[in-house]
Design an enzyme around this catalytic site. Structure first.
Site, PDB file in Angstrom:
ATOM      1  N   ALA A 123       0.563  -1.142   0.167  1.00  0.00           N
ATOM      2  CA  ALA A 123      -0.329  -0.123  -0.102  1.00  0.00           C
ATOM      3  C   ALA A 123       1.080   1.020   0.134  1.00  0.00           C
ATOM      4  O   ALA A 123       2.189   1.063   0.324  1.00  0.00           O
ATOM      5  CB  ALA A 123      -1.131  -0.110   0.623  1.00  0.00           C
ATOM      6  N   LYS A 124       0.540   2.569  -0.342  1.00  0.00           N
ATOM      7  CA  LYS A 124       1.112   3.837  -0.162  1.00  0.00           C
ATOM      8  C   LYS A 124       0.127   4.932   0.389  1.00  0.00           C
ATOM      9  O   LYS A 124      -0.730   4.066  -0.655  1.00  0.00           O
ATOM     10  CB  LYS A 124       2.099   3.934  -1.507  1.00  0.00           C
ATOM     11  CG  LYS A 124       2.974   5.054  -0.865  1.00  0.00           C
ATOM     12  CD  LYS A 124       4.419   4.097  -0.358  1.00  0.00           C
ATOM     13  CE  LYS A 124       5.416   4.724   0.183  1.00  0.00           C
ATOM     14  NZ  LYS A 124       6.625   4.002   0.017  1.00  0.00           N
TER      15      LYS A 124
END
Ligand code: NAD
Length: 435
Positions: A123-124
């Site tokens: 994720a980011k």
């Protein structure tokens, strides 16, 4: 071996265009993903699945500025994949943050976690803002409102943020507190990179550099080189670079060049790294004016005659323009994306072993995983235990990737992608598609 033309076109991944002078590290990463998919003969449906993030969220983040005015910022969180477990990835504060960049960085996290066998997806996140123009109070309100808007995304079993560009321990503490206040219980495992007093892990700060050195030693071993007989050049003397330099020095290697944004410093007789570390502490965290070495440029440092080159500063440092001049036998990518895709084939032709970023600098995410495990157990490990387990996981990851590279006769970078994509795709096939 150069990538074949892809038969896949998902829209997310661009067809390779003309070779550009300046390559985006993300485009380079996408190209490498496609190449690995072809080696694996990945089913086109699985390719499409892995090329599409599972969730992309854009939130509006209003806060009251110190002036009393309302300002509205844009925040992002992308979960690329959660096949292996809860998703994991940093949150950055920067004026350039945008959805495309966050999507690519989230995918990068998926492969990085998979390559070291950490049970996390990728994720980011980020907020488009200029943190230099915000007061501490404004940063806190921004972080807390962003977290509040993402309460249904974040969670120790769902999605776990971490520090990234312009975010730090304090920002993680605010995220943890905001989440905990809403959950009405203290939930330390919702973020990593926390201060130790709030459930952070011993050894986290040094973890990335330590991991770089573990895989570098493994690579030296494969080439039959003794650590105490080799010369090393390190670009960047921040968190990753300075720890890598110190640990290589402790292994008896001769660190002949170091650098930071002020320039490169070379001494063929070897630099006393503990002394250089003391120097920057007393010199506003800068190597500028370091007395026991000659000044060179950062580009000269990359081309220096040495056995091991550790680029640990920033992306796009070795491109097709200078790849042919690199003399090191091993390049260990402490930074993310320091070698462009165009440079890869030149380095390969010249027989230079590149330990790719998704493997070499995965020590950080590995100890983040340890932090999450410790928070969930409520039992904290000694630094010695953290380091021992980190070394073991990095060593195993290197061996796994090395074996894939031998099997398919491909570079370590291609092998790292093949290994991680295979791992995620195999898990996905076993889980099946829920309908
Ligand atoms: P840092 O800010 O602590 O250090 C960066 C260093 O690079 C500083 O010494 C700076 O002076 C130097 N630098 C900046 N621009 C330079 C230039 N043009 N030429 C030479 N040196 C230059 O950052 P860090 O945490 O050590 O991260 C370095 C790299 O490693 C980044 O690419 C980062 O994404 C990557 N990385 C860091 C971690 C981590 O845990 N810190 C984990 C994975 C990857």
């Amino acid at each position: 071996m150069s990538p074949k033309k892809s038969s896949y076109n998902t829209g997310f991944y661009k067809e390779p265009g003309p070779i550009l002078d300046s390559e985006s590290p993300f485009e380079s990463m996408m190209e490498r993903f496609r190449f690995a998919a072809e080696i694996l003969e990945l089913d086109e449906g699985l390719f499409k699945y892995l090329a599409s993030p599972v969730k992309q969220v854009i939130v509006s983040v209003p806060i009251i500025m110190d002036s009393g005015k309302i300002e509205v910022f844009e925040g992002f969180r992308v979960i690329h994949d959660n096949v292996l477990g809860p998703s994991k990835g940093g949150v950055r504060f920067s004026p350039d943050v945008n959805l495309e960049e966050v999507k690519a960085l989230a995918a990068w996290m998926t492969w990085k976690c998979a390559v070291v066998n950490v049970p996390f997806g990728g994720a980011k996140g980020g907020i488009r803002c200029n943190p230099k123009e915000l007061s501490l109070g404004e940063l806190e309100r921004l972080t807390r409102r962003y977290t509040a808007n993402l309460l249904d995304v974040f969670g120790p079993d769902r999605d776990i943020p971490a520090p990234d560009m312009n975010t730090n321990e304090q920002v993680m503490a605010w995220i943890m507190d905001t989440y905990s206040m809403n959950a009405q219980r203290t939930e330390t495992a919702v973020v990593t990179g926390k201060p130790i007093i709030l459930g952070g892990s011993e050894g986290r700060k040094e973890a990335t550099g330590r991991g770089v050195v573990t895989v570098t030693l493994a690579a030296l071993n494969k080439l039959g080189l003794m650590p105490n007989k080799v010369t090393v050049a390190v670009q960047g003397f921040g968190n990753v670079g300075s720890v890598s330099a110190q640990l290589m020095y402790e292994q008896g290697a001769k660190v002949i060049a170091i650098s930071d944004v002020s320039g490169g410093y070379v001494n063929r007789a070897g630099i006393d790294i503990p002394h250089a570390l003391d120097y920057i502490k007393s010199n506003n965290n800068s190597l500028e004016g370091y007395p026991h070495a000659d000044l060179i440029s950062n580009s000269e440092l990359l081309e220096i005659d040495c056995d091991v080159l550790i680029p640990a500063a920033k992306e796009d440092q070795i491109s097709k323009h200078n790849a042919g001049n690199i003399k090191a036998k091993i390049i260990s990518e402490g930074a993310n994306g320091p070698v462009t895709a165009n440079a890869d084939s030149i380095l390969e032709q010249n027989g230079i072993m590149v330990i790719p970023d998704i493997l070499a600098n995965a020590g950080g995410v590995t100890v983040s995983y340890f932090e999450w495990v410790q928070d969930r157990q409520g039992y904290f490990w000694t630094e010695e235990r953290v380091n021992r387990r980190l070394n073991r996981m990095m060593r195993n990851a290197f061996d796994n990737v090395y074996n894939v590279s031998e099997k398919h006769k491909i570079t370590l970078r291609q092998a790292a992608y093949v290994y991680s994509i295979d791992r995620v795709a195999t898990t996905l096939k076993m889980r099946g598609i829920y309908a």
